[in-house]
Motif scaffolding. Sequence first.
Motif, PDB file in Angstrom:
ATOM      1  N   LEU A   7       0.842  -1.195   0.000  1.00  0.00           N
ATOM      2  CA  LEU A   7       0.000   0.000   0.000  1.00  0.00           C
ATOM      3  C   LEU A   7       0.879   1.248   0.000  1.00  0.00           C
ATOM      4  O   LEU A   7       1.879   1.321   0.723  1.00  0.00           O
ATOM      5  CB  LEU A   7      -0.893  -0.019   1.246  1.00  0.00           C
ATOM      6  CG  LEU A   7      -2.060   0.965   1.284  1.00  0.00           C
ATOM      7  CD1 LEU A   7      -3.100   0.584   0.245  1.00  0.00           C
ATOM      8  CD2 LEU A   7      -2.695   0.958   2.682  1.00  0.00           C
ATOM      9  N   GLY A   8       0.511   2.214  -0.834  1.00  0.00           N
ATOM     10  CA  GLY A   8       1.249   3.465  -0.878  1.00  0.00           C
ATOM     11  C   GLY A   8       2.365   3.513  -1.894  1.00  0.00           C
ATOM     12  O   GLY A   8       3.077   4.519  -1.992  1.00  0.00           O
ATOM     13  N   HIS A   9       2.517   2.429  -2.670  1.00  0.00           N
ATOM     14  CA  HIS A   9       3.589   2.382  -3.664  1.00  0.00           C
ATOM     15  C   HIS A   9       3.133   2.786  -5.065  1.00  0.00           C
ATOM     16  O   HIS A   9       3.868   2.609  -6.023  1.00  0.00           O
ATOM     17  CB  HIS A   9       4.199   0.974  -3.701  1.00  0.00           C
ATOM     18  CG  HIS A   9       5.046   0.667  -2.519  1.00  0.00           C
ATOM     19  ND1 HIS A   9       5.614  -0.582  -2.311  1.00  0.00           N
ATOM     20  CD2 HIS A   9       5.444   1.430  -1.457  1.00  0.00           C
ATOM     21  CE1 HIS A   9       6.313  -0.573  -1.192  1.00  0.00           C
ATOM     22  NE2 HIS A   9       6.218   0.641  -0.660  1.00  0.00           N
ATOM     23  N   LYS A  10       1.939   3.314  -5.180  1.00  0.00           N
ATOM     24  CA  LYS A  10       1.377   3.776  -6.463  1.00  0.00           C
ATOM     25  C   LYS A  10       1.300   2.623  -7.456  1.00  0.00           C
ATOM     26  O   LYS A  10       1.851   2.676  -8.564  1.00  0.00           O
ATOM     27  CB  LYS A  10       2.192   4.933  -7.030  1.00  0.00           C
ATOM     28  CG  LYS A  10       1.437   5.809  -8.070  1.00  0.00           C
ATOM     29  CD  LYS A  10       2.323   6.949  -8.569  1.00  0.00           C
ATOM     30  CE  LYS A  10       1.602   7.829  -9.577  1.00  0.00           C
ATOM     31  NZ  LYS A  10       0.855   8.928  -8.920  1.00  0.00           N
ATOM     32  N   THR A  11       0.562   1.587  -7.073  1.00  0.00           N
ATOM     33  CA  THR A  11       0.343   0.432  -7.939  1.00  0.00           C
ATOM     34  C   THR A  11      -1.110  -0.017  -7.811  1.00  0.00           C
ATOM     35  O   THR A  11      -1.900   0.582  -7.073  1.00  0.00           O
ATOM     36  CB  THR A  11       1.238  -0.764  -7.552  1.00  0.00           C
ATOM     37  OG1 THR A  11       0.775  -1.318  -6.299  1.00  0.00           O
ATOM     38  CG2 THR A  11       2.699  -0.353  -7.420  1.00  0.00           C
ATOM     39  N   MET A  12      -1.447  -1.106  -8.491  1.00  0.00           N
ATOM     40  CA  MET A  12      -2.782  -1.688  -8.362  1.00  0.00           C
ATOM     41  C   MET A  12      -3.112  -2.072  -6.931  1.00  0.00           C
ATOM     42  O   MET A  12      -4.284  -2.143  -6.547  1.00  0.00           O
ATOM     43  CB  MET A  12      -2.921  -2.918  -9.264  1.00  0.00           C
ATOM     44  CG  MET A  12      -2.038  -4.075  -8.883  1.00  0.00           C
ATOM     45  SD  MET A  12      -2.328  -5.573  -9.869  1.00  0.00           S
ATOM     46  CE  MET A  12      -1.705  -5.099 -11.465  1.00  0.00           C
ATOM     47  N   LEU A  13      -2.092  -2.295  -6.106  1.00  0.00           N
ATOM     48  CA  LEU A  13      -2.340  -2.692  -4.716  1.00  0.00           C
ATOM     49  C   LEU A  13      -2.988  -1.584  -3.898  1.00  0.00           C
ATOM     50  O   LEU A  13      -3.623  -1.864  -2.870  1.00  0.00           O
ATOM     51  CB  LEU A  13      -1.035  -3.143  -4.057  1.00  0.00           C
ATOM     52  CG  LEU A  13      -0.529  -4.516  -4.525  1.00  0.00           C
ATOM     53  CD1 LEU A  13       0.877  -4.779  -3.990  1.00  0.00           C
ATOM     54  CD2 LEU A  13      -1.479  -5.628  -4.085  1.00  0.00           C
ATOM     55  N   ASP A  14      -2.873  -0.349  -4.330  1.00  0.00           N
ATOM     56  CA  ASP A  14      -3.557   0.734  -3.627  1.00  0.00           C
ATOM     57  C   ASP A  14      -5.068   0.647  -3.799  1.00  0.00           C
ATOM     58  O   ASP A  14      -5.820   1.265  -3.048  1.00  0.00           O
ATOM     59  CB  ASP A  14      -3.037   2.094  -4.112  1.00  0.00           C
ATOM     60  CG  ASP A  14      -1.613   2.346  -3.656  1.00  0.00           C
ATOM     61  OD1 ASP A  14      -1.380   2.333  -2.438  1.00  0.00           O
ATOM     62  OD2 ASP A  14      -0.731   2.511  -4.514  1.00  0.00           O
TER      63      ASP A  14
END
Length: 207
Positions: free
Chosen positions: A123-130
């Motif tokens: 989370l917070g890495h500017k990816t789809m995971l956000d």
Amino acid sequence: MSTETILKAAEAAREAIAANESEIEHLDRAIGDGDHYINIKRGAETIIALAPDLADKAPGEAMKAIAMKLMSTIGGASGPLIASFFLAASKTEGIDEPWTAATVARLTRDGVEAIKKRGKADLGHKTMLDVLIPVAAALEDGAASGEAGDALAERVVATAEAGKDSTRDLTAHYGRAAFLGERAIGTVDPGAMSSFIIIRAICGATR
């Protein structure tokens, strides 16, 4: 929920991806590697093409078959990540039993954890995971509280949208966007955008 529903969700995703081509490609040209739209489109089409072979399979077996095919047909960063999601979900407890909100929450959690492990992002890495991490949490909260149906679907879509929007103000840790540094701030991550679009379409198609 059955394998038929998985395929219905895949068809909804394919239609939504195609309908939002310009928006996804615009973001990818701005801060991505330029191949995201092509890869997610190919992924959806690959799943649909498998439909005749998957129709009689149990959900776990179908998801494993999808994962294996995606691994061998999709390039870029998206292919291995999406394949990892399906492979982990295929092993989820209760996957071949009648699905409940708790089943969906578990398979989403398992799939998202596999993406985190494979991509080494969070989370917070500017990816789809956000998008995916908050959605997994929303599903688990909804399942635990007994929320289901339209109310849960609407909350999941709202959560996905908020996660997508959050990437606008983040700096990236991976891919071309990471090299842009602060210049990537102000642009939504293309993977987060496509994840939101897909989740919104699936929630609409499978209510």
